[in-house]
Design a protein around this motif. Structure first.
Motif, PDB file in Angstrom:
ATOM      1  N   ASN A 193      31.122  57.877  41.576  1.00 20.84           N
ATOM      2  CA  ASN A 193      32.230  58.665  42.109  1.00 20.84           C
ATOM      3  C   ASN A 193      33.449  58.400  41.211  1.00 20.84           C
ATOM      4  OD1 ASN A 193      34.334  59.853  43.497  1.00 20.84           O
ATOM      5  ND2 ASN A 193      34.175  58.546  45.313  1.00 20.84           N
ATOM      6  N   PRO A 194      33.940  59.406  40.493  1.00 20.43           N
ATOM      7  CA  PRO A 194      33.402  60.759  40.321  1.00 20.43           C
ATOM      8  C   PRO A 194      32.164  60.747  39.422  1.00 20.43           C
ATOM      9  CG  PRO A 194      35.276  60.439  38.863  1.00 20.43           C
ATOM     10  CD  PRO A 194      35.189  59.192  39.712  1.00 20.43           C
ATOM     11  N   LYS A 195      31.378  61.816  39.501  1.00 17.55           N
ATOM     12  CA  LYS A 195      30.155  61.898  38.712  1.00 17.55           C
ATOM     13  C   LYS A 195      30.497  62.210  37.257  1.00 17.55           C
ATOM     14  CE  LYS A 195      27.245  65.445  38.936  1.00 17.55           C
ATOM     15  NZ  LYS A 195      26.186  66.365  39.428  1.00 17.55           N
ATOM     16  N   PRO A 196      30.072  61.362  36.310  1.00 19.86           N
ATOM     17  CA  PRO A 196      30.313  61.654  34.890  1.00 19.86           C
ATOM     18  C   PRO A 196      29.385  62.761  34.392  1.00 19.86           C
ATOM     19  CG  PRO A 196      28.991  59.680  35.104  1.00 19.86           C
ATOM     20  CD  PRO A 196      29.337  60.107  36.511  1.00 19.86           C
ATOM     21  N   ASN A 197      29.578  63.155  33.159  1.00 18.85           N
ATOM     22  CA  ASN A 197      28.755  64.222  32.584  1.00 18.85           C
ATOM     23  C   ASN A 197      27.484  63.698  31.924  1.00 18.85           C
ATOM     24  OD1 ASN A 197      30.644  66.243  33.262  1.00 18.85           O
ATOM     25  ND2 ASN A 197      31.868  65.737  31.455  1.00 18.85           N
ATOM     26  N   VAL A 198      27.303  62.387  31.924  1.00 18.89           N
ATOM     27  CA  VAL A 198      26.162  61.783  31.222  1.00 18.89           C
ATOM     28  C   VAL A 198      25.509  60.715  32.084  1.00 18.89           C
ATOM     29  CG1 VAL A 198      27.117  62.195  28.910  1.00 18.89           C
ATOM     30  CG2 VAL A 198      27.689  60.082  30.121  1.00 18.89           C
ATOM     31  N   ASP A 199      24.252  60.418  31.770  1.00 21.14           N
ATOM     32  CA  ASP A 199      23.559  59.307  32.418  1.00 21.14           C
ATOM     33  C   ASP A 199      23.946  58.002  31.728  1.00 21.14           C
ATOM     34  OD1 ASP A 199      22.186  60.986  34.190  1.00 21.14           O
ATOM     35  OD2 ASP A 199      20.591  61.357  32.727  1.00 21.14           O
ATOM     36  N   SER A 200      23.624  56.895  32.392  1.00 22.16           N
ATOM     37  CA  SER A 200      23.961  55.574  31.860  1.00 22.16           C
ATOM     38  C   SER A 200      22.714  54.710  31.754  1.00 22.16           C
ATOM     39  CB  SER A 200      24.991  54.881  32.765  1.00 22.16           C
ATOM     40  OG  SER A 200      26.193  55.607  32.809  1.00 22.16           O
ATOM     41  N   SER A 201      22.892  53.550  31.159  1.00 24.52           N
ATOM     42  CA  SER A 201      21.804  52.591  31.011  1.00 24.52           C
ATOM     43  C   SER A 201      22.398  51.189  31.011  1.00 24.52           C
ATOM     44  CB  SER A 201      21.058  52.860  29.704  1.00 24.52           C
ATOM     45  OG  SER A 201      19.955  51.985  29.561  1.00 24.52           O
ATOM     46  N   VAL A 202      21.691  50.248  31.631  1.00 23.77           N
ATOM     47  CA  VAL A 202      22.123  48.854  31.621  1.00 23.77           C
ATOM     48  C   VAL A 202      21.297  48.105  30.574  1.00 23.77           C
ATOM     49  CG1 VAL A 202      22.363  46.710  32.931  1.00 23.77           C
ATOM     50  CG2 VAL A 202      22.756  48.920  34.067  1.00 23.77           C
ATOM     51  N   LEU A 203      22.004  47.495  29.623  1.00 22.80           N
ATOM     52  CA  LEU A 203      21.340  46.699  28.592  1.00 22.80           C
ATOM     53  C   LEU A 203      21.699  45.232  28.751  1.00 22.80           C
ATOM     54  CD1 LEU A 203      21.740  48.725  25.260  1.00 22.80           C
ATOM     55  CD2 LEU A 203      19.953  48.898  27.003  1.00 22.80           C
ATOM     56  N   GLN A 204      20.802  44.385  28.280  1.00 19.95           N
ATOM     57  CA  GLN A 204      21.057  42.948  28.284  1.00 19.95           C
ATOM     58  C   GLN A 204      20.873  42.400  26.871  1.00 19.95           C
ATOM     59  OE1 GLN A 204      18.615  39.770  30.584  1.00 19.95           O
ATOM     60  NE2 GLN A 204      20.404  40.284  31.811  1.00 19.95           N
ATOM     61  N   PHE A 205      21.853  41.605  26.434  1.00 21.62           N
ATOM     62  CA  PHE A 205      21.851  41.003  25.106  1.00 21.62           C
ATOM     63  C   PHE A 205      21.844  39.480  25.244  1.00 21.62           C
ATOM     64  CE2 PHE A 205      24.198  44.949  25.142  1.00 21.62           C
ATOM     65  CZ  PHE A 205      23.837  45.623  23.987  1.00 21.62           C
ATOM     66  N   GLU A 206      20.992  38.821  24.476  1.00 19.20           N
ATOM     67  CA  GLU A 206      21.027  37.363  24.380  1.00 19.20           C
ATOM     68  C   GLU A 206      21.053  37.005  22.897  1.00 19.20           C
ATOM     69  OE1 GLU A 206      18.212  35.270  26.751  1.00 19.20           O
ATOM     70  OE2 GLU A 206      18.880  36.217  28.618  1.00 19.20           O
ATOM     71  N   PHE A 207      21.977  36.115  22.533  1.00 14.75           N
ATOM     72  CA  PHE A 207      22.186  35.807  21.122  1.00 14.75           C
ATOM     73  C   PHE A 207      21.006  35.052  20.519  1.00 14.75           C
ATOM     74  CE2 PHE A 207      26.582  36.410  22.533  1.00 14.75           C
ATOM     75  CZ  PHE A 207      27.034  37.270  21.539  1.00 14.75           C
ATOM     76  N   LYS A 208      20.656  35.440  19.291  1.00 15.77           N
ATOM     77  CA  LYS A 208      19.664  34.706  18.520  1.00 15.77           C
ATOM     78  C   LYS A 208      20.350  33.527  17.829  1.00 15.77           C
ATOM     79  CE  LYS A 208      16.825  38.759  17.395  1.00 15.77           C
ATOM     80  NZ  LYS A 208      16.364  39.650  16.296  1.00 15.77           N
ATOM     81  N   LYS A 209      19.563  32.560  17.424  1.00 11.91           N
ATOM     82  CA  LYS A 209      20.109  31.442  16.663  1.00 11.91           C
ATOM     83  C   LYS A 209      20.563  31.946  15.299  1.00 11.91           C
ATOM     84  CE  LYS A 209      19.084  26.730  15.162  1.00 11.91           C
ATOM     85  NZ  LYS A 209      18.081  25.643  15.098  1.00 11.91           N
ATOM     86  N   LYS A 210      21.777  31.592  14.912  1.00 10.11           N
ATOM     87  CA  LYS A 210      22.330  32.078  13.646  1.00 10.11           C
ATOM     88  C   LYS A 210      21.639  31.424  12.455  1.00 10.11           C
ATOM     89  CE  LYS A 210      26.998  33.657  14.728  1.00 10.11           C
ATOM     90  NZ  LYS A 210      26.925  34.967  14.057  1.00 10.11           N
ATOM     91  N   ASP A 211      21.501  32.211  11.399  1.00 10.14           N
ATOM     92  CA  ASP A 211      21.008  31.694  10.125  1.00 10.14           C
ATOM     93  C   ASP A 211      22.235  31.438   9.244  1.00 10.14           C
ATOM     94  OD1 ASP A 211      20.030  31.232   7.600  1.00 10.14           O
ATOM     95  OD2 ASP A 211      18.586  32.884   7.622  1.00 10.14           O
ATOM     96  N   PRO A 212      22.610  30.186   9.045  1.00 10.05           N
ATOM     97  CA  PRO A 212      23.838  29.884   8.294  1.00 10.05           C
ATOM     98  C   PRO A 212      23.793  30.325   6.840  1.00 10.05           C
ATOM     99  CG  PRO A 212      22.586  27.874   8.708  1.00 10.05           C
ATOM    100  CD  PRO A 212      21.920  28.956   9.495  1.00 10.05           C
ATOM    101  N   SER A 213      22.609  30.634   6.333  1.00  7.54           N
ATOM    102  CA  SER A 213      22.502  31.042   4.936  1.00  7.54           C
ATOM    103  C   SER A 213      22.860  32.513   4.730  1.00  7.54           C
ATOM    104  CB  SER A 213      21.087  30.786   4.408  1.00  7.54           C
ATOM    105  OG  SER A 213      20.170  31.710   4.974  1.00  7.54           O
ATOM    106  N   VAL A 214      23.020  33.269   5.826  1.00  7.75           N
ATOM    107  CA  VAL A 214      23.344  34.694   5.720  1.00  7.75           C
ATOM    108  C   VAL A 214      24.855  34.896   5.800  1.00  7.75           C
ATOM    109  CG1 VAL A 214      23.113  36.973   6.782  1.00  7.75           C
ATOM    110  CG2 VAL A 214      21.133  35.439   6.687  1.00  7.75           C
ATOM    111  N   ASN A 215      25.405  35.534   4.786  1.00  9.01           N
ATOM    112  CA  ASN A 215      26.800  35.956   4.803  1.00  9.01           C
ATOM    113  C   ASN A 215      26.828  37.259   5.610  1.00  9.01           C
ATOM    114  OD1 ASN A 215      29.236  37.295   4.289  1.00  9.01           O
ATOM    115  ND2 ASN A 215      29.380  36.553   2.191  1.00  9.01           N
ATOM    116  N   GLU A 216      27.183  37.147   6.887  1.00  7.46           N
ATOM    117  CA  GLU A 216      27.065  38.304   7.770  1.00  7.46           C
ATOM    118  C   GLU A 216      27.981  39.452   7.357  1.00  7.46           C
ATOM    119  OE1 GLU A 216      27.479  37.014  11.823  1.00  7.46           O
ATOM    120  OE2 GLU A 216      25.536  36.000  11.820  1.00  7.46           O
ATOM    121  N   LYS A 217      29.147  39.140   6.847  1.00  7.05           N
ATOM    122  CA  LYS A 217      30.058  40.199   6.414  1.00  7.05           C
ATOM    123  C   LYS A 217      29.415  41.040   5.319  1.00  7.05           C
ATOM    124  CE  LYS A 217      34.840  41.023   4.989  1.00  7.05           C
ATOM    125  NZ  LYS A 217      36.133  40.419   4.610  1.00  7.05           N
ATOM    126  N   LEU A 218      28.791  40.378   4.352  1.00  6.72           N
ATOM    127  CA  LEU A 218      28.113  41.079   3.265  1.00  6.72           C
ATOM    128  C   LEU A 218      26.883  41.824   3.786  1.00  6.72           C
ATOM    129  CD1 LEU A 218      27.687  41.727   0.271  1.00  6.72           C
ATOM    130  CD2 LEU A 218      26.491  39.522   0.043  1.00  6.72           C
TER     131      LEU A 218
END
Length: 288
Positions: A193-218
């Motif tokens: 309420n009010p009704k949107p024009n689109v459907d929705s979805s619930v997602l779940q995220f869980e972080f993976k262990k970081k690899d320190p050797s990866v320059n994530e920005k690059l």
């Protein structure tokens, strides 16, 4: 305790405070208690969970989270709503409402306030700012145990998209590099309420262990560049980014990626193999 996430209770609260949904805040109020309960139950990781909610609205999800979490900290940007929430959540003594734009919150400092607890994020995210909010969380380096959020189905489809599908893009690759992501439940538009024009979805995220050797920005810059023009081959996009098409051919060959492939046919592992060919090169990763 009156359940907020019903058509009648939502209508009662809205009328009592002469409220209307603000489009600029992406407000749509959930009126299906089964879905709200499912989001709340999936968000919790332990009996000492602190749930951080983004945009509580009139408190439908907040109320359900308070039943399962040790504490709920809810960030609301709409100045009209703290008074409403004080009324709708009067029976919830473990809820803290903070009138603040979540995008301005220091997440790492917030999480550090609860060293003995598991901090999670739960929200019905405003459609217009879903990706910026998620990437604020992804990049915060805060110890968030789980993110359980509802969003526009079209956006959710990109986060969980597989190789060689129309929704698979740079966002899919980067998200799946950072997290394990899954769909919790689909949410039809007629439970709002009010009704949107689109459907929705619930997602779940869980972080993976970081690899320190990866320059994530690059790495992220490379992935975005490879998808820059979807109809072009990966050679054309990657070569343009490198500024050297012959060198791009050599790197792609070393990574066992065909020059004629498009980025949408490359898996996360393919992109990581390509990244390993360029990781020590002097490449500008300035944002466009």
């Amino acid at each position: 305790m009156k359940v907020i996430a019903t058509p009648s209770r939502t209508k009662e609260i809205l009328e009592k405070f002469d409220l209307y949904a603000k489009k600029n805040y992406g407000q749509n109020f959930l009126v299906e208690p089964g879905i709200v309960s499912k989001i709340a139950r999936n968000a919790i990781v332990s009996d000492h969970t602190v749930a951080v909610e983004i945009g509580p609205g009139i408190g439908a999800l907040t109320q359900m989270l308070s039943q399962y979490a040790k504490k709920v900290v809810a960030y609301e940007i709409d100045e009209r709503l703290p008074e409403v929430l004080a009324y709708s959540l009067e029976d919830c003594d473990n809820v803290e409402i903070v009138l603040q734009d979540f995008m301005q919150v220091d997440l790492k400092a917030l999480v550090n306030k609860y060293p003995e607890d598991d901090v999670v994020i739960a929200a019905n995210l405003p459609y217009y700012i879903t990706t910026p909010i998620l990437f604020k969380i992804f990049e915060s380096e805060a110890d968030i145990k789980r993110i359980t959020v509802m969003m526009q189905k079209e956006v959710a489809d990109r986060f969980i998209a597989h190789v060689n599908t129309k929704d698979y893009n740079a966002l899919s690759v980067i998200t799946q590099y950072l997290t394990d992501v899954k769909q919790v439940v689909k949410v039809p538009r007629n439970v709002f309420n009010p009704k949107p024009n689109v459907d929705s979805s619930v997602l779940q995220f869980e972080f993976k262990k970081k690899d320190p050797s990866v320059n994530e920005k690059l790495f992220f810059a490379m992935v975005k560049a490879c998808f820059k023009q979807r109809r072009k081959t990966i050679l054309n996009n990657f070569g343009e980014w490198l500024g050297d098409k012959d060198q791009a051919k050599a790197y792609l060959s070393d990574a066992d990626i065909s020059n004629s492939q498009r980025a949408e046919s490359c898996s996360l592992d393919d992109f990581l193999k390509l990244y390993r060919r360029i990781e020590h090169e002097d490449i500008c990763v300035c944002e466009n």
